[in-house]
Design a protein around this motif. Structure first.
Motif, PDB file in Angstrom:
ATOM      1  N   ALA A 116       0.918  -1.133  -0.094  1.00  0.00           N
ATOM      2  CA  ALA A 116      -0.256   0.013  -0.051  1.00  0.00           C
ATOM      3  C   ALA A 116       0.918   1.193   0.092  1.00  0.00           C
ATOM      4  CB  ALA A 116      -0.889  -0.010   1.159  1.00  0.00           C
ATOM      5  N   ALA A 117       1.888   1.419   0.786  1.00  0.00           N
ATOM      6  CA  ALA A 117       2.955   2.427   0.792  1.00  0.00           C
ATOM      7  C   ALA A 117       3.561   2.533  -0.616  1.00  0.00           C
ATOM      8  CB  ALA A 117       3.762   2.363   1.783  1.00  0.00           C
ATOM      9  N   ILE A 118       3.978   1.531  -1.097  1.00  0.00           N
ATOM     10  CA  ILE A 118       4.805   1.610  -2.289  1.00  0.00           C
ATOM     11  C   ILE A 118       3.682   2.410  -3.430  1.00  0.00           C
ATOM     12  CG2 ILE A 118       5.904   0.462  -4.412  1.00  0.00           C
ATOM     13  CD1 ILE A 118       6.925  -1.643  -2.379  1.00  0.00           C
ATOM     14  N   LEU A 119       2.414   2.021  -3.487  1.00  0.00           N
ATOM     15  CA  LEU A 119       1.634   2.613  -4.455  1.00  0.00           C
ATOM     16  C   LEU A 119       1.264   4.134  -4.306  1.00  0.00           C
ATOM     17  CD1 LEU A 119      -0.827  -0.714  -4.877  1.00  0.00           C
ATOM     18  CD2 LEU A 119       1.040   0.542  -6.643  1.00  0.00           C
ATOM     19  N   MET A 120       1.647   4.546  -3.137  1.00  0.00           N
ATOM     20  CA  MET A 120       1.156   6.061  -2.647  1.00  0.00           C
ATOM     21  C   MET A 120       1.656   7.016  -4.082  1.00  0.00           C
ATOM     22  SD  MET A 120      -1.011   6.281  -0.280  1.00  0.00           S
ATOM     23  CE  MET A 120      -0.819   8.071   0.036  1.00  0.00           C
ATOM     24  N   PRO A 121       2.753   7.117  -4.348  1.00  0.00           N
ATOM     25  CA  PRO A 121       3.301   7.812  -5.389  1.00  0.00           C
ATOM     26  C   PRO A 121       2.706   7.500  -6.827  1.00  0.00           C
ATOM     27  CG  PRO A 121       5.217   7.517  -3.945  1.00  0.00           C
ATOM     28  CD  PRO A 121       3.987   6.376  -3.602  1.00  0.00           C
ATOM     29  N   VAL A 122       2.442   6.258  -6.859  1.00  0.00           N
ATOM     30  CA  VAL A 122       1.992   5.974  -7.896  1.00  0.00           C
ATOM     31  C   VAL A 122       0.426   6.495  -8.047  1.00  0.00           C
ATOM     32  CG1 VAL A 122       1.479   3.906  -9.653  1.00  0.00           C
ATOM     33  CG2 VAL A 122       3.545   3.905  -8.322  1.00  0.00           C
ATOM     34  N   PHE A 145      -8.688  13.173  -3.962  1.00  0.00           N
ATOM     35  CA  PHE A 145      -8.680  13.921  -2.550  1.00  0.00           C
ATOM     36  C   PHE A 145      -8.398  12.774  -1.405  1.00  0.00           C
ATOM     37  CE2 PHE A 145     -11.068  17.205  -4.966  1.00  0.00           C
ATOM     38  CZ  PHE A 145     -10.246  18.215  -4.749  1.00  0.00           C
ATOM     39  N   ILE A 146      -8.996  11.655  -1.468  1.00  0.00           N
ATOM     40  CA  ILE A 146      -8.816  10.483  -0.592  1.00  0.00           C
ATOM     41  C   ILE A 146      -7.354  10.378  -0.733  1.00  0.00           C
ATOM     42  CG2 ILE A 146      -9.682   8.257  -0.263  1.00  0.00           C
ATOM     43  CD1 ILE A 146     -11.595  10.260   0.522  1.00  0.00           C
ATOM     44  N   ASN A 147      -6.727   9.932  -1.739  1.00  0.00           N
ATOM     45  CA  ASN A 147      -5.370   9.374  -1.627  1.00  0.00           C
ATOM     46  C   ASN A 147      -4.496  10.414  -1.196  1.00  0.00           C
ATOM     47  OD1 ASN A 147      -6.053   6.728  -2.686  1.00  0.00           O
ATOM     48  ND2 ASN A 147      -6.223   7.477  -4.768  1.00  0.00           N
ATOM     49  N   PHE A 148      -4.586  11.768  -1.383  1.00  0.00           N
ATOM     50  CA  PHE A 148      -3.820  12.518  -1.099  1.00  0.00           C
ATOM     51  C   PHE A 148      -3.978  12.963   0.255  1.00  0.00           C
ATOM     52  CE2 PHE A 148      -2.774  17.104  -0.373  1.00  0.00           C
ATOM     53  CZ  PHE A 148      -1.490  17.454  -1.245  1.00  0.00           C
ATOM     54  N   ALA A 149      -5.114  12.752   0.929  1.00  0.00           N
ATOM     55  CA  ALA A 149      -5.020  13.057   2.425  1.00  0.00           C
ATOM     56  C   ALA A 149      -4.778  11.726   3.251  1.00  0.00           C
ATOM     57  CB  ALA A 149      -6.794  12.866   2.872  1.00  0.00           C
ATOM     58  N   LYS A 150      -4.164  10.652   2.605  1.00  0.00           N
ATOM     59  CA  LYS A 150      -3.562   9.473   3.259  1.00  0.00           C
ATOM     60  C   LYS A 150      -2.039   9.691   3.435  1.00  0.00           C
ATOM     61  CE  LYS A 150      -5.230   6.453   0.320  1.00  0.00           C
ATOM     62  NZ  LYS A 150      -5.800   5.151  -0.204  1.00  0.00           N
ATOM     63  N   TRP A 151      -1.235  10.685   3.031  1.00  0.00           N
ATOM     64  CA  TRP A 151      -0.194  10.802   3.003  1.00  0.00           C
ATOM     65  C   TRP A 151       0.261  11.226   4.560  1.00  0.00           C
ATOM     66  CZ3 TRP A 151       4.085  10.749  -0.569  1.00  0.00           C
ATOM     67  CH2 TRP A 151       3.762  10.086  -1.560  1.00  0.00           C
ATOM     68  N   ILE A 152      -0.219  12.018   4.985  1.00  0.00           N
ATOM     69  CA  ILE A 152       0.121  12.337   6.411  1.00  0.00           C
ATOM     70  C   ILE A 152       0.051  11.212   7.480  1.00  0.00           C
ATOM     71  CG2 ILE A 152      -0.581  13.866   8.570  1.00  0.00           C
ATOM     72  CD1 ILE A 152      -0.962  16.062   6.582  1.00  0.00           C
ATOM     73  N   PRO A 153      -1.062  10.415   7.362  1.00  0.00           N
ATOM     74  CA  PRO A 153      -1.168   9.378   8.230  1.00  0.00           C
ATOM     75  C   PRO A 153      -0.397   8.264   8.040  1.00  0.00           C
ATOM     76  CG  PRO A 153      -3.286   9.706   7.075  1.00  0.00           C
ATOM     77  CD  PRO A 153      -2.481  10.836   6.985  1.00  0.00           C
ATOM     78  N   ALA A 158       2.711   8.556   6.582  1.00  0.00           N
ATOM     79  CA  ALA A 158       3.875   8.756   7.072  1.00  0.00           C
ATOM     80  C   ALA A 158       4.196   8.910   8.747  1.00  0.00           C
ATOM     81  CB  ALA A 158       4.243  10.447   6.936  1.00  0.00           C
ATOM     82  N   TRP A 159       3.045   9.099   9.465  1.00  0.00           N
ATOM     83  CA  TRP A 159       2.943   8.921  10.778  1.00  0.00           C
ATOM     84  C   TRP A 159       3.055   7.614  11.356  1.00  0.00           C
ATOM     85  CZ3 TRP A 159      -1.724   7.597  13.819  1.00  0.00           C
ATOM     86  CH2 TRP A 159      -1.524   7.665  15.359  1.00  0.00           C
ATOM     87  N   LEU A 160       2.548   6.832  10.388  1.00  0.00           N
ATOM     88  CA  LEU A 160       2.514   5.186  10.736  1.00  0.00           C
ATOM     89  C   LEU A 160       3.892   4.566  10.411  1.00  0.00           C
ATOM     90  CD1 LEU A 160      -1.030   4.226   9.740  1.00  0.00           C
ATOM     91  CD2 LEU A 160      -0.050   4.269  12.075  1.00  0.00           C
ATOM     92  N   GLY A 161       4.707   5.601   9.765  1.00  0.00           N
ATOM     93  CA  GLY A 161       6.016   4.859   9.450  1.00  0.00           C
ATOM     94  C   GLY A 161       6.211   4.208   8.171  1.00  0.00           C
ATOM     95  N   LEU A 162       5.038   4.202   7.371  1.00  0.00           N
ATOM     96  CA  LEU A 162       5.057   3.418   6.060  1.00  0.00           C
ATOM     97  C   LEU A 162       5.869   4.062   4.995  1.00  0.00           C
ATOM     98  CD1 LEU A 162       1.337   2.457   6.228  1.00  0.00           C
ATOM     99  CD2 LEU A 162       3.285   0.924   6.838  1.00  0.00           C
ATOM    100  N   LEU A 163       6.043   5.225   4.936  1.00  0.00           N
ATOM    101  CA  LEU A 163       6.731   6.035   3.825  1.00  0.00           C
ATOM    102  C   LEU A 163       8.312   6.080   4.007  1.00  0.00           C
ATOM    103  CD1 LEU A 163       4.087   8.844   3.196  1.00  0.00           C
ATOM    104  CD2 LEU A 163       4.395   6.631   2.068  1.00  0.00           C
TER     105      LEU A 163
END
Length: 251
Positions: free
Chosen positions: A51-57, A181-189, A191-196
């Motif tokens: 899930a984390a790898i797919l974030m920038p994609v 908007f949903i995927n953009f909002a996921k970046w902060i949590p 990062a907070w969970l240490g996935l990025l």
């Protein structure tokens, strides 16, 4: 700085098709198939890492999708959906450490198949009323939650939006803006969970060139497809998505 990206060939053998499939689904054609991306990549890596790898994609795909369908958005529907989708992200953030991602995938898969069976056994009539807004709110919260946990937000949301009988372009454009908007909002949590971490981000960069290829393939088809065929293919995508998610949960 050293970027220790994943080098296992098995990972790329499943990750590249997953990214292409995700890109095609972002265009509206084969919508629902995008929920298979994380389960496919989970063959080689853990679900949270996939899930984390797919974030920038996803960010690149969302930007391309909005550019392609910017003139085809139901703004009233989008304004209704977004607050509940963001609430689902909050719920996902709070429960991320407690719930197994495969269990969540199984729940999404079962729900997808139940919805599909209901649509096939009791097909809607032209005079059928759209689903109530309270149901749309619940399904959109579920969409935000499953999107956060496993990028599988489409099946719950489809259960509400498909009965609204939007045109293929309007359906696709509204979904493109919603999930941006949903995927953009996921970046902060995330990062907070240490996935990025750097390894996941470097691997994302290696997969990034395949993102526009998938979106381009899907956009070309979405602009040429008839509404009846569009929704038939949507149901096929939801069927295989539900089966795959249930299979992953069982195993």
């Amino acid at each position: 700085m050293n970027f220790p990206l994943i080098t296992d060939p098995t990972f790329y053998a499943v990750a590249i098709p997953a990214v292409l499939l995700l890109g095609i689904s972002k265009s509206g054609f084969g919508a629902g198939f995008g929920s298979l991306a994380v389960p496919m990549m989970a063959i080689a890596v853990a679900v949270p890492q996939a899930a984390a790898i797919l974030m920038p994609v996803l960010l690149l795909m969302d930007l391309m999708g909005m550019a392609a369908f910017k003139g085809h958005v139901d703004r009233r529907l989008l304004a209704f959906l977004l607050p509940y989708g963001l609430l689902g992200i909050v719920v996902g953030t709070l429960l991320f450490r407690l719930l197994d991602a495969h269990l969540v995938a199984g729940i999404v898969g079962a729900f997808t198949l139940v919805f599909l069976a209901q649509r096939l056994v009791f097909p809607p009539h032209p005079q059928s009323k759209p689903p109530p807004r309270w149901l749309g709110a619940l399904l959109t919260v579920a969409s935000g939650f499953t999107s956060f946990v496993a990028h599988a937000g489409s099946p719950p949301l489809n259960a509400y939006v498909i009965p609204l009988r939007l045109s293929p372009l309007l359906f696709t454009g509204t979904m493109a803006f919603f999930f941006f908007f949903i995927n953009f909002a996921k970046w902060i949590p995330y990062a907070w969970l240490g996935l990025l971490d750097w390894k996941n981000l470097a691997t994302s960069l290696a997969l990034l060139p395949f993102a526009p290829i998938g979106v381009w393939m899907g956009v070309r088809i979405a602009h040429r497809i008839k509404p009846q065929l569009f929704y038939r293919l949507l149901y096929v995508g939801m069927f295989f998505t539900g089966i795959k998610l249930l299979w992953d949960a069982w195993h």
